[in-house]
Write a protein that holds these residues in place. Sequence first.
Motif, PDB file in Angstrom:
ATOM      1  N   MET A  45       0.805  -1.231   0.046  1.00  0.00           N
ATOM      2  CA  MET A  45       0.069  -0.072   0.021  1.00  0.00           C
ATOM      3  C   MET A  45       0.720   1.136  -0.133  1.00  0.00           C
ATOM      4  O   MET A  45       0.104   2.146   0.128  1.00  0.00           O
ATOM      5  CB  MET A  45      -0.968   0.098   1.191  1.00  0.00           C
ATOM      6  CG  MET A  45      -2.022  -1.036   1.283  1.00  0.00           C
ATOM      7  SD  MET A  45      -3.250  -0.647  -0.038  1.00  0.00           S
ATOM      8  CE  MET A  45      -3.510  -2.200  -0.836  1.00  0.00           C
ATOM      9  N   ALA A  46       2.108   1.117  -0.097  1.00  0.00           N
ATOM     10  CA  ALA A  46       3.037   2.233   0.191  1.00  0.00           C
ATOM     11  C   ALA A  46       2.711   3.202  -1.093  1.00  0.00           C
ATOM     12  O   ALA A  46       2.733   4.591  -0.693  1.00  0.00           O
ATOM     13  CB  ALA A  46       4.708   1.849   0.086  1.00  0.00           C
ATOM     14  N   LYS A  56       1.458   7.287   0.069  1.00  0.00           N
ATOM     15  CA  LYS A  56       2.053   8.578  -0.315  1.00  0.00           C
ATOM     16  C   LYS A  56       1.491   9.626  -1.162  1.00  0.00           C
ATOM     17  O   LYS A  56       1.928  10.844  -1.104  1.00  0.00           O
ATOM     18  CB  LYS A  56       3.320   7.918  -1.239  1.00  0.00           C
ATOM     19  CG  LYS A  56       4.431   7.232  -0.390  1.00  0.00           C
ATOM     20  CD  LYS A  56       5.483   7.202  -1.613  1.00  0.00           C
ATOM     21  CE  LYS A  56       6.659   6.057  -0.770  1.00  0.00           C
ATOM     22  NZ  LYS A  56       7.655   5.573  -1.859  1.00  0.00           N
ATOM     23  N   LEU A  57       0.268   9.461  -1.355  1.00  0.00           N
ATOM     24  CA  LEU A  57      -0.473  10.272  -2.240  1.00  0.00           C
ATOM     25  C   LEU A  57      -1.120  11.449  -1.188  1.00  0.00           C
ATOM     26  O   LEU A  57      -1.380  11.015  -0.063  1.00  0.00           O
ATOM     27  CB  LEU A  57      -1.956   9.642  -2.927  1.00  0.00           C
ATOM     28  CG  LEU A  57      -1.210   8.506  -4.102  1.00  0.00           C
ATOM     29  CD1 LEU A  57      -2.632   8.077  -4.341  1.00  0.00           C
ATOM     30  CD2 LEU A  57      -0.566   9.341  -5.201  1.00  0.00           C
ATOM     31  N   ARG A  58      -1.057  12.524  -1.681  1.00  0.00           N
ATOM     32  CA  ARG A  58      -1.419  13.541  -0.606  1.00  0.00           C
ATOM     33  C   ARG A  58      -3.087  14.017  -1.064  1.00  0.00           C
ATOM     34  O   ARG A  58      -3.276  14.255  -2.122  1.00  0.00           O
ATOM     35  CB  ARG A  58      -0.613  14.929  -1.136  1.00  0.00           C
ATOM     36  CG  ARG A  58       0.940  14.666  -0.824  1.00  0.00           C
ATOM     37  CD  ARG A  58       1.634  16.258  -1.085  1.00  0.00           C
ATOM     38  NE  ARG A  58       1.198  16.624  -2.413  1.00  0.00           N
ATOM     39  CZ  ARG A  58       1.827  16.322  -3.651  1.00  0.00           C
ATOM     40  NH1 ARG A  58       2.753  15.434  -3.597  1.00  0.00           N
ATOM     41  NH2 ARG A  58       1.360  16.768  -4.685  1.00  0.00           N
ATOM     42  N   PHE A 101      -0.244   7.384  -8.931  1.00  0.00           N
ATOM     43  CA  PHE A 101      -1.390   6.608  -8.508  1.00  0.00           C
ATOM     44  C   PHE A 101      -1.552   5.535  -9.533  1.00  0.00           C
ATOM     45  O   PHE A 101      -1.813   4.349  -9.119  1.00  0.00           O
ATOM     46  CB  PHE A 101      -2.608   7.606  -8.597  1.00  0.00           C
ATOM     47  CG  PHE A 101      -4.093   6.715  -8.576  1.00  0.00           C
ATOM     48  CD1 PHE A 101      -4.445   6.188  -7.358  1.00  0.00           C
ATOM     49  CD2 PHE A 101      -4.954   6.363  -9.763  1.00  0.00           C
ATOM     50  CE1 PHE A 101      -5.496   5.230  -7.279  1.00  0.00           C
ATOM     51  CE2 PHE A 101      -5.811   5.263  -9.551  1.00  0.00           C
ATOM     52  CZ  PHE A 101      -6.248   5.008  -8.344  1.00  0.00           C
ATOM     53  N   ARG A 102      -1.286   5.802 -10.725  1.00  0.00           N
ATOM     54  CA  ARG A 102      -1.432   4.501 -11.773  1.00  0.00           C
ATOM     55  C   ARG A 102      -0.337   3.537 -11.440  1.00  0.00           C
ATOM     56  O   ARG A 102      -0.416   2.299 -11.489  1.00  0.00           O
ATOM     57  CB  ARG A 102      -1.287   5.082 -13.035  1.00  0.00           C
ATOM     58  CG  ARG A 102      -2.481   5.893 -13.722  1.00  0.00           C
ATOM     59  CD  ARG A 102      -2.306   6.411 -15.115  1.00  0.00           C
ATOM     60  NE  ARG A 102      -3.253   7.196 -15.526  1.00  0.00           N
ATOM     61  CZ  ARG A 102      -3.225   7.937 -16.659  1.00  0.00           C
ATOM     62  NH1 ARG A 102      -2.143   8.396 -17.168  1.00  0.00           N
ATOM     63  NH2 ARG A 102      -4.510   8.367 -16.998  1.00  0.00           N
ATOM     64  N   SER A 103       0.844   4.061 -11.373  1.00  0.00           N
ATOM     65  CA  SER A 103       1.891   3.016 -10.918  1.00  0.00           C
ATOM     66  C   SER A 103       1.567   2.288  -9.618  1.00  0.00           C
ATOM     67  O   SER A 103       1.848   0.953  -9.726  1.00  0.00           O
ATOM     68  CB  SER A 103       3.213   3.808 -10.558  1.00  0.00           C
ATOM     69  OG  SER A 103       3.744   4.470 -11.707  1.00  0.00           O
ATOM     70  N   TYR A 135      -0.136  -3.275  -7.718  1.00  0.00           N
ATOM     71  CA  TYR A 135      -1.006  -3.725  -6.924  1.00  0.00           C
ATOM     72  C   TYR A 135      -1.805  -4.796  -7.516  1.00  0.00           C
ATOM     73  O   TYR A 135      -1.802  -6.088  -7.140  1.00  0.00           O
ATOM     74  CB  TYR A 135      -2.163  -2.868  -6.063  1.00  0.00           C
ATOM     75  CG  TYR A 135      -3.375  -3.559  -5.501  1.00  0.00           C
ATOM     76  CD1 TYR A 135      -3.215  -4.071  -4.151  1.00  0.00           C
ATOM     77  CD2 TYR A 135      -4.579  -3.581  -6.073  1.00  0.00           C
ATOM     78  CE1 TYR A 135      -4.413  -4.619  -3.608  1.00  0.00           C
ATOM     79  CE2 TYR A 135      -5.563  -4.258  -5.290  1.00  0.00           C
ATOM     80  CZ  TYR A 135      -5.472  -4.641  -4.257  1.00  0.00           C
ATOM     81  OH  TYR A 135      -6.364  -5.531  -3.460  1.00  0.00           O
ATOM     82  N   MET A 136      -2.536  -4.476  -8.698  1.00  0.00           N
ATOM     83  CA  MET A 136      -3.006  -5.718  -9.549  1.00  0.00           C
ATOM     84  C   MET A 136      -1.990  -6.698  -9.923  1.00  0.00           C
ATOM     85  O   MET A 136      -2.563  -8.034 -10.295  1.00  0.00           O
ATOM     86  CB  MET A 136      -3.736  -5.038 -10.544  1.00  0.00           C
ATOM     87  CG  MET A 136      -4.938  -4.106 -10.231  1.00  0.00           C
ATOM     88  SD  MET A 136      -5.927  -4.776  -9.046  1.00  0.00           S
ATOM     89  CE  MET A 136      -6.792  -6.180  -9.988  1.00  0.00           C
ATOM     90  N   GLN A 137      -0.868  -6.288 -10.319  1.00  0.00           N
ATOM     91  CA  GLN A 137      -0.037  -7.292 -10.731  1.00  0.00           C
ATOM     92  C   GLN A 137       0.406  -8.488  -9.675  1.00  0.00           C
ATOM     93  O   GLN A 137       0.488  -9.575 -10.106  1.00  0.00           O
ATOM     94  CB  GLN A 137       1.439  -6.448 -11.192  1.00  0.00           C
ATOM     95  CG  GLN A 137       1.223  -5.944 -12.718  1.00  0.00           C
ATOM     96  CD  GLN A 137       2.279  -5.437 -12.970  1.00  0.00           C
ATOM     97  OE1 GLN A 137       3.302  -5.407 -12.391  1.00  0.00           O
ATOM     98  NE2 GLN A 137       2.640  -5.072 -14.278  1.00  0.00           N
TER      99      GLN A 137
END
Length: 403
Positions: free
Chosen positions: A77-78, A82-84, A118-120, A125-127
């Motif tokens: 979840m890191a 990190k998203l603000r 976010f996309r990364s 996560y899905m991988q």
Amino acid sequence: MLPSDLTADSFRGYPPQARQLASGQVALLRELPISFVPLVLRELIAYDWKFPAERKELDQQFAYVTSLPADARRQLMAGFAKLRIPPELERVDWVNGPVQFSEQLTTHLWATRQIDAFRSAAVEYMQKVHAAVLHEPLPMPRLGLVVLGQGVAENRYRLFRKLRPHGVYFSNVRQEDGFRLLLDVAAARAKAHPVPYSHWYINGGTEVEIPAGLTCMSYNALTAVRTTLQDKMQKAFSSGMGPEAFRTMLAKLRPDELGPGTSDDPVLSRFQVSVLTEGSGTQVFSTTFVQWSAREALRRAEPVTLLLRFGSRQRMRPMNELLAETQRKPELDPQGSLVDADMGAYYTWLNQQRLEGADAASFLVWFEEHSEAIAIAPTLARNTQSKDPVDLESLVKQVLRAA
């Protein structure tokens, strides 16, 4: 509200199965970042109306994340943590309105240049989830069948331009009651593997009696529903409603708000409404309806059998006239519909190839009441052509054997 504030009572407004699942995962949800939890709830809140394949994927996500040690879970979840996230987003009722939260979050991420991060995080996560899941073998190779060109007497358009490099183009196909033959093939597969939502027939043309075992979507059968929806859309346009409010209005529509006409199956009826409210043009063009329905069925239900029949759509007109379809007799455009359907068949094949078991899948497109077809299967040659006479039944057998 933060995820750490969640309790089982937070989900009292959810449908029964979704409420039960969410309540059972409260301990896990409390530990996850606010940039992630509402995205999961966006899927979870609609759990009762999801197809079995979707429910299974969501269950597997919870099982995987729950199985991780605390340190591994934090690492997973890191990227999200990190998203603000601004305080005003935290104050949104993201538990009961996760879709609206997701839209506002997306706007915020774009505005603050965090969308790539976010996309990364989402891709990683899905991988990891997919890598941890054991994929069961399919009960039979996937089969896609497409019938197009209904109402076209003479054609000068070069069909299957996008599909020819991937299979065998047949230019001398003999047929008699060819569509009924393909419908029977789909029905036979449904009888051999009678699992709900595994075998689909999506129709944009003439209505026929549907064999048991097939999940059916029909443009004409949804005329009453489309009429009600078109009326709502016209009123929204006339009122000057903005695009965001318009999209939100469509997203909130339920089957009961569109009157009788959808399926008695609550899962299928919700799917029908989503096709008509989320797809651009599905309300007024039969070809678009078939293509979008196929795309969503493959993405969400992951069927092993998919039969599409494209019909003639109405000719292009100003939007106000298109939305007043039932107030006049629409002028049909068979030739334009053929071009649309040809591209729709290609997109359907691409979407089928994205699913598990693509290396064993097969695909057949037939120009209805004409002699042209394209067949794609693992053992069939690519980018080749056959001028030899062949009847449609034999061609179908070739495709099934090749798969």
